[in-house]
Design a protein around this motif. Structure first.
Motif, short mmCIF file in Angstrom:
data_model
loop_
_atom_site.label_atom_id
_atom_site.label_comp_id
_atom_site.label_asym_id
_atom_site.label_seq_id
_atom_site.Cartn_x
_atom_site.Cartn_y
_atom_site.Cartn_z
N CYS A 273 0.83 -1.21 0.00
CA CYS A 273 0.00 0.00 0.00
C CYS A 273 0.87 1.26 0.00
CB CYS A 273 -0.92 0.00 1.22
SG CYS A 273 -2.14 -1.32 1.25
N ALA A 274 1.94 1.24 0.79
CA ALA A 274 2.83 2.39 0.86
C ALA A 274 3.48 2.66 -0.49
CB ALA A 274 3.91 2.15 1.93
N ARG A 278 2.89 6.05 -2.58
CA ARG A 278 4.06 6.87 -2.94
C ARG A 278 4.06 7.15 -4.44
NH1 ARG A 278 9.46 8.29 -1.77
NH2 ARG A 278 10.79 8.10 -3.62
N PRO A 291 6.72 11.07 6.02
CA PRO A 291 6.01 9.81 5.71
C PRO A 291 4.53 9.90 5.99
CG PRO A 291 7.23 9.60 7.77
CD PRO A 291 7.65 10.91 7.17
N SER A 319 3.67 4.23 10.65
CA SER A 319 4.30 5.00 9.58
C SER A 319 4.41 4.15 8.32
CB SER A 319 5.70 5.44 10.01
OG SER A 319 6.41 5.97 8.90
N LEU A 320 4.06 4.72 7.16
CA LEU A 320 4.19 4.02 5.89
C LEU A 320 5.52 4.30 5.20
CD1 LEU A 320 0.59 4.38 4.41
CD2 LEU A 320 1.58 2.44 5.61
N THR A 322 6.78 6.53 3.41
CA THR A 322 6.71 6.91 1.99
C THR A 322 7.78 7.93 1.61
OG1 THR A 322 4.97 8.46 2.67
CG2 THR A 322 4.27 6.40 1.64
N ARG A 330 12.12 0.76 2.89
CA ARG A 330 10.77 1.19 3.30
C ARG A 330 10.08 0.08 4.09
NH1 ARG A 330 7.94 1.50 -1.50
NH2 ARG A 330 9.39 3.17 -2.07
N ILE A 334 8.71 0.23 7.94
CA ILE A 334 7.32 -0.10 8.27
C ILE A 334 7.29 -1.20 9.33
CG2 ILE A 334 5.22 -1.20 7.36
CD1 ILE A 334 5.80 0.29 4.71
#
Length: 474
Positions: A273-274, A278, A291, A319-320, A322, A330, A334
């Motif tokens: 999803c992130a 992004r 992010p 937190s994603l 991004t 990343r 996460i």
């Protein structure tokens, strides 16, 4: 009669003309070869025989005069199955786009509070002998886990519907109480409930203080908190209208990434999803330096307890990451964020949210929600978080409804004021189904956003393959 519980009532009070608080499912099924035009009748007959399996079907809310207490549930004396079960068709050419457009319009309409809070649509007009079923239920009735169990109660493990025993006792509707009777009941609660709530207050406050002391003593990282999120195009005041998009990715691919990275399935889903968000924001020239922050609903239902028709849910803020361009870095960020969020969540008692909800004043809460929505206050402050992301496990085996094989099971959820995008994930058989529910103005190109989900998963796989190449060469 049964009083609506505090946390369930919160979903009722949050509802406004533009902030609808119902969730739903979209099932795509393959009709039996010999059913002809009689599939709707078969569904109706099956549902009628299983109404006793869930309290949600036949009970409705009675408001308390002047909103001095939470509404009460009664067994609806005017229950009419044909009001809730409806037979419609997708306009030609009957493709996925037309189906999702129709479902988005249906999902944009509030439920009638004078009736049991659910509607179900059998949708014909699809190609290849397929049929769809869309159901929406108010969130004050169910959470993700109890909702899944309610849906499964309608489904069978084979094309031949199972024999469901009749209820132990015949269903008996209740007489709707008078305003005087409701006020008398509420006045008694008005004396008792504040005393109970005050007894809860020290316990809830003490739990929060204890968690803070433990975090300081162990020098634990402070978990991601709300109102630290950057603004994005989908963080805005809501309109009454929704868009909806669906997609699928292979569950085996997600599990392979989990095994190779040591992350959880939920971490991989969040990273997917992130990555998609992004890419979406970068394409629009709107990618923030900070992010994105996701809120992830978490079930706090104790194992072995009755799911019933109520909510047992809390939330984690994650937190994603991004702001990180590398997909594996990343994912690592996460993963660290989810670990911190889980530790924070475990430190608080499971009933903390329920205890806090006991202090909600019905009239004040409902009026505050309406004013917040009417004056578009969400446009005036920093968003508490950017997106809602839910991951609900589903059955790994085939299911059937009235003889029709369930091909796809897509979740459809809700947006809330200031957060115009909801991503809900549900596994079924060998696929992970993705449902994007968004405010119509906040995400006008929702199908493009959905197309980025499998791309983000492939990006993560490619990054992992590149990282493993030196080790293979050595």
């Amino acid at each position: 009669m049964e009083r609506l519980k505090g946390i369930d009532a919160t979903f009722l009070y949050m509802e406004t003309p533009s902030n609808h608080m119902h969730v739903g499912m979209l099932w795509v099924l393959k009709k039996p070869a010999d059913i002809g035009t009689g599939y709707f009748a078969a569904v109706r007959s099956l549902i009628e025989s299983r109404l006793h399996l869930s309290k949600t079907y036949r009970r409705r809310l009675i408001p308390v005069p002047l909103d001095i207490d939470h509404p009460i549930w009664i067994e609806d004396p005017d229950f009419d199955l044909d009001f809730h079960l409806r037979h419609i068709a997708v306009p030609p050419p009957g493709d996925r786009h037309k189906l999702l457009e129709l479902v988005a319009r249906l999902h944009s309409r509030a439920l009638d509070r004078t009736k049991p809070l659910w509607e179900m649509y059998v949708i014909e007009g699809l190609p290849d002998d397929q049929v769809a079923l869309y159901i929406k239920i108010h969130h004050c009735c169910i959470d993700g886990i109890s909702g899944t169990e309610m849906m499964v109660s309608l489904l069978d493990f084979s094309p031949e519907p199972r024999e469901v025993p009749p209820p132990d006792k015949p269903w008996v509707p209740e007489r709707a109480p008078t305003d005087a009777e409701i006020l008398m009941r509420a006045s008694v609660r008005g004396i008792v409930t504040p005393l109970r709530s005050l007894r809860r207050l020290p316990r809830v406050v003490a739990a929060g203080v204890a968690f803070g002391r433990r975090a300081l003593a162990r020098r634990e990282p402070v978990p991601t908190a709300p109102f630290q999120a950057p603004r994005t195009p989908f963080n805005r005041a809501l309109t009454p209208h929704r868009r909806y998009a669906v997609g699928e990715v292979s569950l085996d691919r997600v599990k392979a990434l989990r095994k190779a990275t040591g992350a959880t399935v939920n971490d991989i889903v969040l990273a997917m999803c992130a990555g998609a968000l992004r890419r979406y924001l970068d394409h629009a020239g709107e990618l923030p330096d900070k992010p994105l922050l996701a809120v992830c609903p978490v079930s706090v239902r104790a194992e072995g307890t009755d799911s019933g028709a109520s909510n047992a849910v809390s939330a984690m803020f994650v937190s994603l990451a991004t702001d990180i361009s590398d997909p594996l870095e990343r994912l690592a960020a996460i993963r660290a964020s989810t670990v911190d969020a889980k530790e924070a969540h475990k430190a608080l008692p499971a009933n903390a949210l329920t205890d806090w909800s006991a202090f909600a004043a019905p009239l004040v809460a409902a009026q505050a929600a309406r004013l917040y929505s009417r004056y578009k206050v969400a446009d005036l402050h920093r968003p508490p978080y950017n997106v809602i992301i839910s991951n609900v496990p589903g059955p790994p085996f085939a299911l059937y409804l009235a003889g029709a094989e369930l091909l796809h099971s897509y979740p459809i959820s809700l947006a809330v004021e200031g957060i115009g995008l909801n991503i809900t994930i549900m596994s079924y058989r060998s696929e992970i189904a993705i449902g994007l529910t968004a405010d119509r103005e906040a995400v006008p190109d929702i199908e493009f956003m959905m197309s980025l989900m499998p791309d983000a998963l492939a990006e993560l796989e490619a990054a992992l393959e590149r990282a493993q190449k030196p080790a293979k060469s050595a």
